[in-house]
Design an enzyme around this catalytic site. Structure first.
Site, PDB file in Angstrom:
ATOM      1  N   ASP A  28       4.656   5.122  15.729  1.00  0.00           N
ATOM      2  CA  ASP A  28       3.758   5.356  16.872  1.00  0.00           C
ATOM      3  C   ASP A  28       4.290   4.806  18.195  1.00  0.00           C
ATOM      4  O   ASP A  28       3.507   4.513  19.105  1.00  0.00           O
ATOM      5  CB  ASP A  28       2.373   4.762  16.610  1.00  0.00           C
ATOM      6  CG  ASP A  28       1.541   5.589  15.648  1.00  0.00           C
ATOM      7  OD1 ASP A  28       2.063   6.589  15.128  1.00  0.00           O
ATOM      8  OD2 ASP A  28       0.367   5.238  15.415  1.00  0.00           O
ATOM      9  N   CYS A  66       2.672  10.978  11.322  1.00  0.00           N
ATOM     10  CA  CYS A  66       3.514  10.202  10.395  1.00  0.00           C
ATOM     11  C   CYS A  66       4.092  10.997   9.234  1.00  0.00           C
ATOM     12  O   CYS A  66       5.306  11.114   9.090  1.00  0.00           O
ATOM     13  CB  CYS A  66       2.703   9.032   9.825  1.00  0.00           C
ATOM     14  SG  CYS A  66       2.130   7.830  11.030  1.00  0.00           S
ATOM     15  N   HIS A 122       4.297   6.200   3.002  1.00  0.00           N
ATOM     16  CA  HIS A 122       3.360   7.221   3.503  1.00  0.00           C
ATOM     17  C   HIS A 122       3.743   8.653   3.119  1.00  0.00           C
ATOM     18  O   HIS A 122       3.549   9.593   3.884  1.00  0.00           O
ATOM     19  CB  HIS A 122       3.198   7.112   5.024  1.00  0.00           C
ATOM     20  CG  HIS A 122       1.877   7.635   5.513  1.00  0.00           C
ATOM     21  ND1 HIS A 122       1.584   7.828   6.832  1.00  0.00           N
ATOM     22  CD2 HIS A 122       0.767   8.010   4.821  1.00  0.00           C
ATOM     23  CE1 HIS A 122       0.355   8.279   6.962  1.00  0.00           C
ATOM     24  NE2 HIS A 122      -0.159   8.393   5.744  1.00  0.00           N
ATOM     25  N   HIS A 216       2.032   0.716  14.707  1.00  0.00           N
ATOM     26  CA  HIS A 216       0.822   1.432  14.296  1.00  0.00           C
ATOM     27  C   HIS A 216      -0.370   0.478  14.304  1.00  0.00           C
ATOM     28  O   HIS A 216      -0.227  -0.716  14.050  1.00  0.00           O
ATOM     29  CB  HIS A 216       1.028   1.995  12.891  1.00  0.00           C
ATOM     30  CG  HIS A 216       0.066   3.066  12.493  1.00  0.00           C
ATOM     31  ND1 HIS A 216      -1.251   2.821  12.181  1.00  0.00           N
ATOM     32  CD2 HIS A 216       0.237   4.405  12.340  1.00  0.00           C
ATOM     33  CE1 HIS A 216      -1.852   3.953  11.852  1.00  0.00           C
ATOM     34  NE2 HIS A 216      -0.964   4.935  11.943  1.00  0.00           N
TER      35      HIS A 216
END
Length: 514
Positions: A28, A66, A122, A216
């Site tokens: 991010d 993401c 993720h 993040h």
């Protein structure tokens, strides 16, 4: 597996010549959150040094969130090819990057590399075959989900009208509790340094995948977190969230500096390639509780505006033929797979069904990029898309018709004089109708990104032929989009059913999971 089939066709460099590859991912990070892009708030001296001594990627693109970016990064395949184009994988979601998708770690393993992952995954964890230790890495150290607390490493998620809470930190596929209370940016850095120092006497080349948690946001109770020593560096920033965000970036910059020092002190740096990338544009203040800055670019994370997909990126290596420069060539996050494969000694021309292309000659020598087109996304669920061809970009529909489509100034006060070497975006004068001349959910918008990187001027009516051609190109790509992999949430994921931990909850059934 793809790489096993290709190995017999590969040209492999002689012993000792395969470079160590360090792939660092920020989470991010906004376009204007590094000082080598001109930030006057957040000095990032260590990242800047890598940038100025290496190659700055000025027309480098990632995906808008993401999971799509991470899948593209590790497979070289566009999210429309893997089904991971719509949203991110939630903690209770029973899907992920399919096991029949080959990761770069699996390829490098076949080429003799020692592979290590430190940080955020993720890409799915609902079954054992989806977790990173099963995807080509010799060791893994980090967490599976999309976000968590930076200190206690628990994640709270809202699923099916209830909150689920559990611990999410794993070492080599097993729950690992000794990190409780330690700041993730620092422990990921320390682990990376340890891997580097322990690799000195290895006969194998090193692949270190280092996807940081920073910057993040964390859980809802405390969205932005950093040790006080980093917060104290920013007395000039009077907006609390921006101050905390700056502290998180500063911790990240320190970490990258320490990893670089470890490479140099061990002698590994001289035969290393460092790639640094964000996973998407920054979530501007008010988005997801965060406070990034993409100024002067339009939009935020989760959008297909430049602020959502134009990524902070650089390559640093003594192996670069022409370092100390800015590359304005088109490069996409998918390109790292074939580029790394080439560096490792593989023949990238034998790789099939990839969206990525080998960019080493472009990055190292300044040769023209083989890429003329970048598909930002075609989301067949949300019905929005964007495509860049040459200097032009077409935007069709919008994920957020009523928000996150504007230009968001950096919150708080600046202090640091921008480095004269900074590579900044120069935009034309902003017209008074900039916010209204493009309504992509009503009609496609066309921008000349080279002349108008801030997407001020919709020129679709001026160049109807280009608009039609690019829309036709999107229509041509559309039939190749595989079905979205998304599945309904499974409450059997609840950590209270698994000793308070986020862990795989479905037994292995081969490679047919979706």
């Amino acid at each position: 597996m793809l790489c096993t089939m290709l190995l017999m066709m590969c040209f492999v460099y002689g012993h000792g010549s395969q470079p160590h590859i360090i792939l660092i991912v920020a989470d991010d990070l906004g376009w204007n959150d590094v000082s080598f892009h001109g930030s006057d708030q957040i000095p990032t001296p260590n990242i800047d040094q890598l940038a100025y001594e290496g190659v700055i990627l000025f027309n480098y693109y990632v995906e808008h969130i993401c999971t799509p970016t991470r899948s593209a990064l590790l497979t070289g395949r566009h999210p429309i090819q893997t089904g991971l184009f719509h949203g991110t994988i939630g903690a209770a979601d029973p899907y992920g990057l399919r096991p029949n998708e080959t990761t770069i770690a699996e390829c490098l393993h076949e080429l003799g590399y020692s592979n290590h992952m430190v940080g955020k995954w993720h890409l799915g964890h609902f079954a054992e075959e989806y977790i990173p230790i099963r995807r080509g890495f010799d060791t893994t150290f980090g967490y599976y989900l999309g976000k968590e607390d930076y200190f206690d490493h628990t994640s709270t998620v809202f699923a099916n009208k209830q909150y689920l809470w559990g611990f999410d930190f794993h070492k080599n596929g097993e729950v690992y509790k000794p990190v409780f209370g330690q700041y993730s940016t620092e422990i990921f850095t320390e682990k990376a340094e340890s891997i580097i120092r322990n690799h000195v006497n290895s006969k194998k080349p090193l692949f270190l995948y280092l996807p940081y948690q920073a910057v993040h946001s964390a859980n809802e109770d405390q969205l932005l977190q950093a040790p006080q020593k980093y917060i104290d560096r920013f007395p000039h920033i009077d907006v609390k969230k921006r101050k905390m965000y700056a502290a998180m970036v500063s911790a990240l910059d320190d970490g990258i500096g320490n990893v670089t020092k470890a490479l140099k002190s061990t002698g590994l740096y001289e035969n290393s390639v460092i790639i640094f990338t964000t996973d998407n544009g920054g979530p501007v203040c008010g988005f997801d509780g965060n406070c990034a800055s993409n100024e002067p670019l339009r939009g935020s994370k989760r959008t297909l505006w430049e602020g959502g997909v134009r990524g902070v990126g650089l390559v640093n290596s003594p192996l670069l033929e022409k370092p100390g420069r800015v590359s304005e060539d088109l490069i996409h996050v998918c390109d790292w797979f074939p580029t790394i494969y080439h560096l490792a000694g593989g023949n990238s021309s034998t790789l099939k069904n990839l969206y990525g292309v080998n960019q080493w000659d472009t990055v190292s020598s300044g040769k023209q990029s083989p890429r003329l087109e970048i598909l930002h996304n075609i989301d067949t669920v949300g019905n929005y898309s964007a495509l860049r061809v040459g200097d032009y970009k077409l935007v069709v529909n919008s994920l957020y018709p009523d928000k996150w489509n504007d230009w968001y100034p950096t919150e708080g006060q600046g202090k640091v004089n921008p480095d004269p070497r900074a590579t900044v975006v120069h935009c034309p004068n902003k017209p008074t109708n900039a916010s209204t001349n493009c309504q992509p959910f009503k009609a496609p918008c066309l921008f000349n990104i080279k002349l108008d990187p801030c997407e001020y001027n919709n020129v679709a009516d001026i160049y109807p032929d280009i608009t039609s051609e690019m829309k036709a190109r999107l229509d041509e790509i559309l039939p190749t989009v595989v079905p979205a992999a998304n599945k309904d949430k499974d409450m059997n994921s609840d950590p209270k059913l698994h000793g308070g931990n986020w862990v795989p909850w479905i037994k292995q059934t081969g490679t047919n999971h979706v």
